[in-house]
Design an enzyme around this catalytic site. Structure first.
Site, PDB file in Angstrom:
ATOM      1  N   ASP A 166       0.794  -1.231   0.000  1.00 43.76           N
ATOM      2  CA  ASP A 166       0.000   0.000   0.000  1.00 43.76           C
ATOM      3  C   ASP A 166       0.826   1.279   0.000  1.00 43.76           C
ATOM      4  O   ASP A 166       1.747   1.437   0.815  1.00 43.76           O
ATOM      5  CB  ASP A 166      -0.890   0.056   1.237  1.00 43.76           C
ATOM      6  CG  ASP A 166      -1.742  -1.174   1.425  1.00 43.76           C
ATOM      7  OD1 ASP A 166      -1.726  -2.058   0.559  1.00 43.76           O
ATOM      8  OD2 ASP A 166      -2.423  -1.248   2.455  1.00 43.76           O
ATOM      9  N   GLU A 202     -10.447  -1.372   3.601  1.00 47.97           N
ATOM     10  CA  GLU A 202      -9.127  -0.845   3.947  1.00 47.97           C
ATOM     11  C   GLU A 202      -8.879   0.473   3.218  1.00 47.97           C
ATOM     12  O   GLU A 202      -9.553   0.818   2.252  1.00 47.97           O
ATOM     13  CB  GLU A 202      -8.028  -1.846   3.572  1.00 47.97           C
ATOM     14  CG  GLU A 202      -8.080  -3.142   4.348  1.00 47.97           C
ATOM     15  CD  GLU A 202      -6.904  -4.065   4.057  1.00 47.97           C
ATOM     16  OE1 GLU A 202      -6.323  -4.585   5.021  1.00 47.97           O
ATOM     17  OE2 GLU A 202      -6.571  -4.255   2.868  1.00 47.97           O
TER      18      GLU A 202
END
Length: 502
Positions: free
Chosen positions: A27, A209
Site C-alpha cells: 500500500d 481498507e
C-alpha cells in the site's frame, strides 16, 4: 521511472512505474507534496520480497517521473508493525512537535501491536514527526493516540477541514471487518473525538481498507463541490480479489452522506457491476491521494498487485510495482456523478525515445494482424476503433504471433476485456490467467483507448478515462509485437499512435 537500472535477471522491472530496489512493497502511504517534492511512502518489508516486517519505505520525486529510493522511513520493531497511514504538514504546529524555525510533517499511522506490547493484538493510531522535510522520523512518546481496543482499526487518512464554523483535523479510518468507515476530529493530532461512521454499503465481499475523503468540483465548477469517499476492499472486487470502490456525496465536517442510493448492509454478489469502482482491473489496490498538491489537483496512486497472488508474482529481487500517478476529476455522466481518471500530465507528456508509429483508417478483417514497425516493450498506445460486425475487436500487446495480452471490445455485451491467459508467465498462481471485464458505452459507435504498456503491466484508460483497467503481465522479453484483431467479423481502426519509451 525509478533510479535503478534493470539487469538481465530483472526482466520485469518497470520503466514507467515505481518499484523498490530489492524488497517487497504494497500500500502507498503518507502521500504528500512538500517543498517542491512528491513523497511516496509505502508498506515495505525491508528484509525480504514477500509480505512481512511492515515498515514505511520511502521514495521521492520532483516530477512524478523519476523516483529516488531512500532508507526506510519508519521501521517496525519488537513492539509494533507500522501499517498504513498518511502525512500532514502541520504548518501551524498544532501538535507541538515543531521547532521555532521548523513546522513538522506528522505521520499518522496504524500501530499493529505484537506480543511483546501491552497492546498485543490491537490496531491503534499513532504519530511520528519529521523536522527535515520527511527524511527522518521520530515516534511520538505518547503513542497510541487513538485506541478503540479493536484488532482491525486501521489506515488513517488525515486532512485539514476548513469551514465557517472552524478549522480542525479530520481522520478517516476503517473498522475493516465491520465494513465501516469511521471519522474523527482533532485540534492537535493527539486527542481525537468521534464524529460519525459510514457503512456497510455496496461492496462488502472483503475487509474494508485504506479509505480517503476529498472534495472535487463537479464538471470543473469550483462553486459546485462534492466529496468523494474511496474505500478499498479485499477480496470482493468486480473481477476477483482486491479492488477499490468509491461514493460521491456531501461532507459537512461531521458526516459523509452519499448522493446516490447505496446498498446498505452486506452486498448482493450479483450487483457488483452496479457499484462505482476506481478501477475494473485485477491490479489496482489501496489507492489514496496526495496531500497539498498545488492548484487543487487531486493525484492518486495505487499498489499494482492483487492479494490473490501478490506474494507469488515472478519478479526478483523486488516484488510489486506502484501504478502510474493519476489525476482524478468529477463529471456528470448520464445524470450520475462519476470519477474520470487520466494519467498525470507529467507522465502523459513524457518525451518519446523514438518517432511514433501511426496509422490511419484501416478496416480490420477477421483474424490477427501484426503491425509491422509498432513493436515495443514500453509504450503509450492511443487508438480509436469503430464497431462493425465483429463479436470482439481490439489490440494485442506484448505479443508473439497470435499470443499476447488482448485488450478487446465486445459491443453486444457492452464490455471491454483484458485477456491475459496467453500474456506470458501465468502458472505461478491458479487465479492469474484471467479474462477481466468492465462495462463500456460507445461514443457514437466508437471506442477510444489509451494504453500504457510497461515491462510487467498494462493500464487501460477507455473513453477518455471514464473506465480504467490495470493488469500485471509477465511476457517474455522477446514478446514485443502489437497486433490488431477481430473475432467473428470486422471492425475499423480510425486512428492509431504508438509512442515508444524504450
Amino acid at each position: 521511472m525509478t533510479a535503478v537500472t534493470a539487469t538481465t535477471a530483472d526482466t520485469f522491472r518497470p520503466a514507467l512505474h515505481y518499484a523498490a530496489r530489492n524488497t517487497w512493497l504494497n500500500d502507498p502511504n503518507g502521500l504528500i507534496f512538500h517543498e517542491g517534492v512528491y513523497h511516496l511512502y509505502y508498506q515495505n518489508n525491508p528484509l525480504g520480497n514477500v509480505w512481512g516486517n511492515m515498515s514505511w519505505g520511502h521514495a521521492s520525486s520532483a516530477d512524478l517521473l523519476t523516483w529516488t529510493e531512500h532508507p526506510v522511513a519508519i521501521a517496525c520493531d519488537d513492539l509494533e508493525d507500522i501499517f498504513s497511514g498518511s502525512i500532514v504538514f502541520d504548518r501551524h504546529n498544532s501538535s507541538g512537535f515543531g521547532r521555532e524555525s521548523s513546522a513538522p510533517l506528522v505521520a499518522v499511522y496504524t500501530s499493529a501491536y505484537k506480543s511483546a506490547s501491552v497492546h498485543h493484538g490491537i490496531q491503534a493510531q499513532s504519530l511520528a514527526y519529521s523536522l527535515d522535510g520527511g527524511y527522518t522520523w521520530t515516534k511520538h512518546t505518547g503513542n497510541p493516540v487513538l485506541n478503540r481496543g479493536s484488532s482491525d482499526f486501521r489506515d488513517p487518512k488525515v486532512f485539514r477541514y476548513e469551514s465557517d464554523a472552524g478549522s480542525y483535523w479530520v481522520m478517516v479510518a476503517v473498522e475493516a471487518q465491520d465494513f465501516e468507515v469511521v471519522l474523527y476530529k482533532s485540534h492537535d493530532l493527539k486527542s481525537w473525538e468521534l464524529l460519525s461512521s459510514f457503512g456497510p454499503a455496496n461492496a462488502t465481499g472483503g475487509v474494508w481498507e485504506c479509505p480517503d475523503l476529498f472534495p472535487l468540483p463537479v464538471d470543473g465548477d469550483p462553486e459546485n463541490l462534492k466529496w468523494v469517499l474511496t474505500v478499498n476492499l479485499n477480496p470482493g472486487g468486480p473481477n476477483g480479489g482486491s479492488a477499490g470502490q468509491y461514493f460521491v456525496g456531501d461532507f459537512d465536517g461531521v458526516t459523509f452522506t452519499s448522493a446516490a442510493t447505496v446498498t446498505e448492509g452486506l452486498q448482493d454478489p450479483d450487483r457488483l457491476g452496479d457499484y462505482q469502482w476506481l478501477d475494473w482491473g485485477r491490479d489496482y489496490y489501496a489507492a489514496v491521494s496526495f496531500s497539498d498538491v498545488p492548484e487543487g489537483r487531486r493525484l492518486m496512486i495505487a499498489w499494482m498487485n492483487n492479494w490473490q497472488y501478490a506474494n507469488n508474482i515472478p519478479t526478483s529481487p523486488w516484488r510489486s510495482p506502484m501504478s502510474l500517478v493519476r489525476e482524478v476529476s468529477l463529471h456528470t455522466v448520464d445524470g450520475s456523478l462519476r470519477l474520470v481518471q487520466q494519467v498525470a500530465q507529467e507522465l502523459a507528456s513524457l518525451p518519446a525515445g523514438h518517432p511514433p508509429f501511426t496509422a490511419d483508417v484501416v478496416e480490420i478483417s477477421e483474424g490477427t494482424h501484426l503491425l509491422d514497425g509498432a513493436a515495443g516493450s514500453v509504450q503509450r498506445i492511443e487508438a480509436t476503433l469503430t464497431a462493425g460486425t465483429a463479436e470482439e475487436f481490439g489490440l494485442i500487446v506484448r505479443g508473439n504471433g497470435t499470443k499476447g495480452t488482448r485488450i478487446g471490445i465486445r459491443p453486444a455485451e457492452g464490455s471491454i476485456v483484458v485477456d491475459r491467459r496467453e500474456s506470458g508467465q501465468t502458472h505461478f498462481h491458479e487465479s492469474f490467467a484471467s479474462i477481466d471485464a468492465a462495462p463500456i458505452e460507445p461514443a457514437g459507435n466508437s471506442y477510444e483507448l489509451t494504453i500504457y504498456v510497461d515491462q510487467c503491466s498494462v493500464e487501460v484508460f477507455a473513453q477518455g478515462g471514464h473506465v480504467t483497467m490495470s493488469e500485471l503481465i509477465f511476457p517474455a522479453s522477446t514478446s514485443t509485437d502489437v497486433s490488431l484483431y477481430t473475432i467473428g467479423g470486422t471492425a475499423t481502426l480510425n486512428n492509431l499512435c504508438i509512442t515508444q519509451y524504450a
